[in-house]
Write a protein that holds these residues in place. Structure first.
Motif, PDB file in Angstrom:
ATOM      1  N   PHE A 155      62.573 -32.954 -30.628  1.00 56.79           N
ATOM      2  CA  PHE A 155      61.762 -33.876 -30.180  1.00 56.79           C
ATOM      3  C   PHE A 155      60.661 -33.268 -29.257  1.00 56.79           C
ATOM      4  CE2 PHE A 155      60.957 -37.112 -26.747  1.00 56.79           C
ATOM      5  CZ  PHE A 155      60.053 -38.254 -27.470  1.00 56.79           C
TER       6      PHE A 155
ATOM      7  N   TRP B 146      61.470 -35.992 -36.264  1.00 62.70           N
ATOM      8  CA  TRP B 146      61.959 -35.491 -34.834  1.00 62.70           C
ATOM      9  C   TRP B 146      60.834 -36.134 -33.704  1.00 62.70           C
ATOM     10  CZ3 TRP B 146      66.680 -34.522 -34.802  1.00 62.70           C
ATOM     11  CH2 TRP B 146      67.250 -34.002 -35.798  1.00 62.70           C
TER      12      TRP B 146
ATOM     13  N   LYS C 249      67.277 -32.251 -28.527  1.00 57.26           N
ATOM     14  CA  LYS C 249      66.265 -32.580 -27.544  1.00 57.26           C
ATOM     15  C   LYS C 249      65.027 -31.607 -27.890  1.00 57.26           C
ATOM     16  CE  LYS C 249      69.268 -34.176 -24.177  1.00 57.26           C
ATOM     17  NZ  LYS C 249      69.868 -34.026 -22.617  1.00 57.26           N
TER      18      LYS C 249
ATOM     19  N   THR D 119      56.855 -43.613 -26.184  1.00 60.11           N
ATOM     20  CA  THR D 119      57.426 -42.253 -26.002  1.00 60.11           C
ATOM     21  C   THR D 119      58.146 -42.083 -24.871  1.00 60.11           C
ATOM     22  OG1 THR D 119      54.919 -41.425 -26.689  1.00 60.11           O
ATOM     23  CG2 THR D 119      56.662 -39.952 -25.984  1.00 60.11           C
TER      24      THR D 119
ATOM     25  N   TYR E  42      61.475 -43.453 -26.184  1.00 56.79           N
ATOM     26  CA  TYR E  42      62.233 -42.534 -27.035  1.00 56.79           C
ATOM     27  C   TYR E  42      62.687 -41.363 -25.890  1.00 56.79           C
ATOM     28  CZ  TYR E  42      59.408 -44.128 -31.065  1.00 56.79           C
ATOM     29  OH  TYR E  42      58.744 -44.769 -32.170  1.00 56.79           O
ATOM     30  N   LYS E  43      61.953 -41.172 -24.910  1.00 57.74           N
ATOM     31  CA  LYS E  43      62.785 -39.974 -24.374  1.00 57.74           C
ATOM     32  C   LYS E  43      63.974 -40.313 -23.471  1.00 57.74           C
ATOM     33  CE  LYS E  43      61.673 -36.701 -20.277  1.00 57.74           C
ATOM     34  NZ  LYS E  43      60.574 -36.180 -19.462  1.00 57.74           N
TER      35      LYS E  43
ATOM     36  N   MET F 278      60.500 -39.089 -33.819  1.00 55.52           N
ATOM     37  CA  MET F 278      61.242 -40.529 -33.594  1.00 55.52           C
ATOM     38  C   MET F 278      60.532 -41.466 -34.428  1.00 55.52           C
ATOM     39  SD  MET F 278      63.897 -39.097 -32.665  1.00 55.52           S
ATOM     40  CE  MET F 278      65.003 -40.441 -32.885  1.00 55.52           C
TER      41      MET F 278
ATOM     42  N   ILE G   1      66.528 -40.210 -26.334  1.00 57.68           N
ATOM     43  CA  ILE G   1      67.163 -39.027 -26.767  1.00 57.68           C
ATOM     44  C   ILE G   1      67.726 -38.240 -25.716  1.00 57.68           C
ATOM     45  CG2 ILE G   1      65.319 -38.857 -28.678  1.00 57.68           C
ATOM     46  CD1 ILE G   1      65.091 -36.325 -26.229  1.00 57.68           C
TER      47      ILE G   1
END
Ligand code: LR7
Ligand code: MN
Length: 584
Positions: free
Chosen positions: A408, A284, A405, A389, A392-393, A286, A396
């Motif tokens: 994460f 989670w 979400k 990051t 990734y944000k 990622m 997601i």
């Protein structure tokens, strides 16, 4: 049930990012239709012992003069994928190139650019037959400051081991390298020998690998594009097996199985044994993982060497129909430099009607470096906060449903406050392509993720964990598990000091857990498939109770050693305070 875990640490902008290959064996269920392997069978004829026998003449033509080099033993450094060792007096050169490139370029320089490779394919692969009218292919290699011999061995291996009638071109895309030999006309001069088969284009500023790949895709002339990192060696007959599934269905993206090339000795080694297949998943936070393919997924196939479905991929090496790639928007142009693009593409493909298959008969070697030798350039300065990051944000926020979400953000609590830029175009694309939701993807494609990384309970607390006695914080000091936890100056940046306590008593840092034994308080691998833990935090007395040992986390006043001691709520060396960290 969990086997060896192999990981590759990368130092990135002060964060430690671990790319994992996680070899736990999990058996699970899914179904595939019978038609897929019926279609496959058309290409597999078992009678002959010769490789690709029916269309063999064409493939021989395609492989040209280089083919015998691979099939007959050659003598020389690194031949047949064997390790090559430098002499003692070359150690200086080796060390220098390793610190510059993260790999031993001095060793690579002594190995032929046309070296033969260790044939790591399953025996069955030699008996498959492929259509003669496979789509023409552009192999796109993006690079930034790669070692000369490593980059060119990648090119040579493709030219040597790809049937020329399928290979439209090798497209080199330079992402604004500043190494002298890559910058000047040397590379242009070198590739003249390939008579136009190898093309070179250059970025006029650093774009990062993600945008550079999208640019390469637009520029490419082949019907299919294949991306390779600039430190790869393709194996025998690697391309036809990658193209066959795309030939049948243009919305299938295919991924070769990756062998390791040692960054010191250039030895070629399969990452996994022959009888086990792995596929890409994630946790989670990622981080990319590989998981043994669920049994039911494999049982629908007739032959062990047939392709199988995978939820995602490592990122670097794959084949896809060019128009399809562009139709689904290539990569999100808001993703910068490195990381997360593998998930973006995977979620997009699966959720919007395509599929991803891993292809055991297509083997490609990749050099896993000891560290990432480049920084993220000016692009990184445009963003506040850790760039990976932020990537990734974006991914997601575009592709996950609300519930997912939260997982994460539970795992990466500071990500909630990062500025990811505008994703409205990505959302619009998702609607335009009529894509399914993430729940569907989790239930039908990535169902094995939950088995290892279940839903995360919310955090009760997160932040730095300060001692009540001294002005210091709990810190992993960047060590990997198993390691003793320590305390150090509270720096306020999170990272190795970002501690989470969840509603089920698990104390964690990143994807690791904090546990305790006779030696002290330790950083450990979390038990796969679990999200609970032994810790209970008393909001009034500020002690951290270990419910199994019935003792409390304590700091030794003299040695600073952390361990469990009989609880004493009045002892400040047993008191701990969570302090919020603000994103800077
Ligand atoms: O700014 C950059 N510009 C570039 O052109 C940075 C890199 N690059 C080039 C670089 O020269 C190389 O050819 O891009 C390519 C990939 O970069 P690497 O080799 O530094 O990446 P990696 O192998 O460390 O990491 C993996 O994840 C990346 C980001 O998500 C990319 O997707 C890589 O392609 C990917 N590599 C693989 O999937 C190989 C197998 C690794 C595993 C497991
Ligand atoms: Mn790489």
């Amino acid at each position: 049930m969990c086997g060896a875990v192999q990981y590759y640490p990368y130092g990135t902008l002060g964060n430690l990012l671990y790319v994992f290959i996680d070899r736990a064996n999990v058996l699970y269920n899914n179904r595939t239709t019978a038609t897929s392997h019926k279609a496959q069978e058309r290409f597999l004829k078992q009678s002959s012992s010769r490789e690709g026998h029916n269309q063999r003449p064409k493939l021989v033509d395609g492989l040209g003069n280089f083919e015998p080099r691979d099939l007959q033993p050659r003598e020389g450094p690194g031949e047949n994928g064997k390790p090559h060792f430098l002499r003692q007096e070359q150690q200086n050169d080796a060390d220098q190139s390793e610190s510059q490139y993260g790999m031993n370029i001095a060793c690579s320089d002594e190995i032929s650019l046309d070296r033969s490779i260790l044939d790591t394919r399953l025996e069955e692969c030699k008996h498959w037959d492929y259509p003669t009218d496979l789509p023409s292919t552009s192999v796109i290699i993006v690079f930034h400051n790669e070692g000369w011999s490593v980059l060119l061995r990648t090119v040579h291996s493709v030219i040597n081991r790809t049937p020329s009638y399928i290979l439209k071109e090798v497209l080199l895309v330079d992402d604004f390298s500043d190494k002298e030999n890559l910058k000047s006309g040397q590379l242009e001069k070198y590739i003249e020998r390939f008579n136009g088969k190898v093309r070179l284009i250059r970025n006029t500023q650093r774009e990062g690998l993600i945008r550079t790949r999208s640019k390469g895709a637009k520029e490419a002339k082949g019907e299919v594009i294949v991306f390779l990192d600039a430190h790869c060696e393709v194996n025998i007959n690697w391309l036809p097996p990658l193209l066959a599934p795309i030939y049948r269905n243009h919305k299938t993206m295919t991924v070769p199985v990756i062998d390791g090339i040692d960054h010191k000795s250039w030895e070629v080694r399969p990452v996994y044994g022959d009888d086990r297949h792995f596929r890409g998943i994630f946790e989670w936070g990622m981080l990319y993982k590989e998981n043994e393919v669920p049994m039911k997924e494999l049982q629908t196939r007739k032959y062990n060497s047939e392709p199988y479905k995978s939820p995602t991929h490592a990122g670097g090496l794959f084949a896809i129909n060019r128009e399809y790639f562009l139709e689904i928007g290539a990569y999100d142009p808001g993703l910068l430099v490195w990381g997360g693009e593998n998930f973006e593409l995977s979620f997009k493909i699966w959720q919007c009607g395509g599929s991803i298959e891993w292809v055991p008969c297509s083997k490609v070697g990749h050099v896993y470096r000891s560290f990432m030798p480049y920084n993220f350039g000016k692009l990184a300065n445009k963003k506040k906060g850790p760039l990976i990051t932020i990537n990734y944000k974006r991914v997601i926020e575009t592709w996950f449903d609300e519930k997912y979400k939260e997982y994460f953000y539970t795992r990466e609590p500071l990500a909630r406050f990062l500025d990811m830029g505008d994703i409205s175009e990505q959302i619009a694309l998702k609607e335009r392509l009529n894509c399914k939701n993430f729940q569907w993807y989790m239930e039908n494609v990535a169902y094995d993720v939950f088995d290892k990384y279940p839903e995360l309970p919310p955090n009760i607390h997160y932040g730095e964990l300060r001692s009540g006695a001294v002005n210091k914080c709990l810190d992993t000091l960047g060590h990997g598990p198993p390691a003793l936890m320590a305390i150090s100056h509270c720096h306020g940046f999170g990272n190795n000091q970002l501690i989470r306590l969840n509603a089920k008593g698990q104390l964690g840092v990143g994807e690791r857990c904090i546990e305790a034994d006779a030696q002290g308080i330790k950083l450990a691998f979390c038990r796969l498939g679990t999200v609970d833990g032994p810790w209970l935090y008393d909001e009034n007395t500020h002690v951290l109770l270990h419910r199994v040992h019935k003792k409390c986390m304590a700091l030794h006043p003299q040695t600073s050693h952390l361990s469990l001691m009989p609880c004493d709520v009045n002892n400040t060396y047993q008191q701990w305070y969570f302090k919020q960290i603000s994103v800077k």
